[in-house]
Design an enzyme around this catalytic site. Sequence first.
Site, short mmCIF file in Angstrom:
data_model
loop_
_atom_site.label_atom_id
_atom_site.label_comp_id
_atom_site.label_asym_id
_atom_site.label_seq_id
_atom_site.Cartn_x
_atom_site.Cartn_y
_atom_site.Cartn_z
N LYS A 126 0.86 -1.19 0.00
CA LYS A 126 0.00 0.00 0.00
C LYS A 126 0.89 1.23 0.00
O LYS A 126 2.04 1.15 0.44
CB LYS A 126 -0.87 0.01 1.26
N ASP A 166 -7.01 4.55 -4.39
CA ASP A 166 -7.64 4.43 -3.06
C ASP A 166 -8.22 5.82 -2.80
O ASP A 166 -8.47 6.57 -3.77
CB ASP A 166 -6.61 4.01 -2.00
P1 NDP Z 1 -12.80 8.12 -2.63
O1 NDP Z 1 -11.73 9.10 -2.43
O2 NDP Z 1 -13.36 7.88 -3.97
O3 NDP Z 1 -14.02 8.41 -1.66
C1 NDP Z 1 -13.86 8.50 -0.27
C2 NDP Z 1 -15.17 8.91 0.36
O4 NDP Z 1 -15.08 8.77 1.76
C3 NDP Z 1 -15.52 10.37 0.09
O5 NDP Z 1 -16.91 10.52 0.06
C4 NDP Z 1 -14.90 11.06 1.29
O6 NDP Z 1 -15.50 12.31 1.59
C5 NDP Z 1 -15.18 10.06 2.38
N1 NDP Z 1 -14.12 10.20 3.41
C6 NDP Z 1 -12.79 10.02 3.24
N2 NDP Z 1 -12.11 10.28 4.37
C7 NDP Z 1 -13.03 10.62 5.26
C8 NDP Z 1 -12.96 11.00 6.62
N3 NDP Z 1 -11.78 11.07 7.28
N4 NDP Z 1 -14.14 11.28 7.24
C9 NDP Z 1 -15.32 11.19 6.59
N5 NDP Z 1 -15.44 10.84 5.29
C10 NDP Z 1 -14.33 10.56 4.65
O7 NDP Z 1 -12.20 6.74 -2.03
P2 NDP Z 1 -12.68 5.24 -2.28
O8 NDP Z 1 -14.15 5.21 -2.47
O9 NDP Z 1 -11.80 4.64 -3.30
O10 NDP Z 1 -12.30 4.56 -0.88
C11 NDP Z 1 -13.21 4.49 0.21
C12 NDP Z 1 -12.77 3.37 1.15
O11 NDP Z 1 -12.78 2.12 0.44
C13 NDP Z 1 -11.36 3.49 1.73
O12 NDP Z 1 -11.35 2.94 3.03
C14 NDP Z 1 -10.53 2.61 0.81
O13 NDP Z 1 -9.36 2.14 1.45
C15 NDP Z 1 -11.51 1.47 0.57
N6 NDP Z 1 -11.29 0.66 -0.62
C16 NDP Z 1 -11.16 1.21 -1.86
C17 NDP Z 1 -11.00 0.41 -2.96
C18 NDP Z 1 -10.94 0.96 -4.35
O14 NDP Z 1 -10.88 0.16 -5.29
N7 NDP Z 1 -11.01 2.26 -4.55
C19 NDP Z 1 -10.87 -1.05 -2.83
C20 NDP Z 1 -11.10 -1.55 -1.50
C21 NDP Z 1 -11.27 -0.71 -0.44
P3 NDP Z 1 -14.74 13.67 1.17
O15 NDP Z 1 -14.86 13.75 -0.31
O16 NDP Z 1 -15.48 14.73 1.90
O17 NDP Z 1 -13.32 13.51 1.65
O1 2IT Z 2 -7.94 -1.39 -0.59
C1 2IT Z 2 -7.91 -1.88 -1.74
O2 2IT Z 2 -8.08 -3.09 -1.94
C2 2IT Z 2 -7.68 -0.98 -2.88
N1 2IT Z 2 -7.59 0.23 -2.68
C3 2IT Z 2 -7.56 -1.52 -4.27
C4 2IT Z 2 -6.19 -2.05 -4.52
C5 2IT Z 2 -5.88 -2.46 -5.93
O3 2IT Z 2 -4.70 -2.73 -6.17
O4 2IT Z 2 -6.76 -2.54 -6.80
#
Ligand code: NDP
Ligand code: 2IT
Length: 450
Positions: A126, A166
């Site tokens: 990561k 992420d």
């Molecule tokens: P994005 O940046 O697309 O979206 C994040 C969302 O969460 C936004 O709405 C953001 O609001 C909110 N957020 C982030 N930080 C905070 C905080 N400290 N307090 C409140 N709200 C918060 O990220 P992703 O959707 O990609 O990721 C979301 C979660 O999913 C993370 O935990 C990530 O590790 C996990 N994840 C992502 C994957 C992927 O493929 N993208 C795969 C597996 C897990 P704001 O815009 O106001 O910051």
């Molecule tokens: O938390 C996760 O699994 C991710 N942000 C996606 C990682 C990836 O390599 O697609």
Amino acid sequence: MHSNLVANFDSVVKRNPGETEFHQAVKEMFDTLSDVLERHPEFARLSVVERICEPERQIIFRVPWMDDSGKVHVNRGFRVEFNSVLGPYKGGLRFHPSVTLDTVKFLGFEQIFKNALTGLPIGGGKGGSDFDPKGRSDAEIMRFCQSFMTELYRHLGEYTDVPAGDIGVGAREIGYMFGQYKRITNRYEAGVFTGKGLEWGGARVRKEATGFGVAIFTNEMLKTKGDSLVGKRVIVSGSGNVALYAIKKVHQLGGVVVACSDSAGSVFDKDGLDLELLVQMKEVERLRLSDYSAKRGGLSEYHEGLNVWELAGVASAQVALPCATQNELHEKEAKLLVANGLIAVAEGANMPSTPDAIRVFQQAKILFAPGKAANAGGVATSALEMQQNASRQSWSYEETEKRLEEIMRGIHEACVTTAEEYGAPGDYILGANVAGFERVARAMLAMGVI
Ligand code: NDP
Ligand code: 2IT
């Protein structure tokens, strides 16, 4: 807890002072591994747990960049290459001001076992930066990404380390980073990044995969009770990549999502969110959620500063999908959800529920899917993107979605059967941890002391 785990947990805390999220992720894992060590004394004898807790490599670097007014900023970049026993390091990059080495280590640790659960050939890693993309122009984002990659490129490679997105990193940022990598190395090495744009090596369904997988996994859990998402009211936290596509798939599977959020507040649409409007606003126009309710007129309420879980009382939701960030769902909100008819939780984010909240769900016998199982569809589809890049193929949307569904059902099945095998039927946390750990541990033993 098994004595080997107790000793290793003490050592992790001592060797990584102050890294409370990393400690939390390790503790959640160790709480479920005692019986594995009883059955496999060779894991303790050959220090498998101790080796797994120490990243293979940790990279920390300076990222200087200039903003549009000519001011120079210095951020910190990280990549923690945790474990490569099953394949090249694989895991996303997070750009958020809260990112520290601790954040990246907890995420990298979780990623090892999540990736193992997919059954695909990917190790765990990561990375990220404490850079805050909010309010930055496109040109500033590009300069930051180029500076970040000017250092990180030397550690990457399709057989070495393969980042993706992420929080704060989507197709735009991947484009700038891949472009800089290509330029510095003079190689069109498509498989070095995943989450690429569809015109330049990206895989169909990768954008949707994490959120889709969360909803598919939830439906599988409900099916074990002879139920499904049809007619269920659902609360989702966040409104980013994972949240948006979890909402889409819940709607396709017959449920209705009535609330979501960002870090500034929450929206509640009692008859269901308008997903098309949300996608247009968040993905295309990059607007805040506060603008959504204005566009929906009287159909929506916006609650400034409210944690979305506090809407449990009015939303009467049966399903909760935390898709924002770590430790966002606390004990108090877990109790509120349970008191208002909750039957299932699936974590789209990594470690969104606090240990106290998880205890509330477990005591109330709520179906609970931990992130490393429920959100594994994203990284699994990344591995499918790597497969397509390696063979210079590009699969159709239908084919890729079918594979994602099979992988999610496979992970669900692995959790269920492993939990039963270990005398804890229905415990998806134990099932996911043990199934992922055993695959990594067996491979480590096979490769000797490395
Ligand atoms: P994005 O940046 O697309 O979206 C994040 C969302 O969460 C936004 O709405 C953001 O609001 C909110 N957020 C982030 N930080 C905070 C905080 N400290 N307090 C409140 N709200 C918060 O990220 P992703 O959707 O990609 O990721 C979301 C979660 O999913 C993370 O935990 C990530 O590790 C996990 N994840 C992502 C994957 C992927 O493929 N993208 C795969 C597996 C897990 P704001 O815009 O106001 O910051
Ligand atoms: O938390 C996760 O699994 C991710 N942000 C996606 C990682 C990836 O390599 O697609």
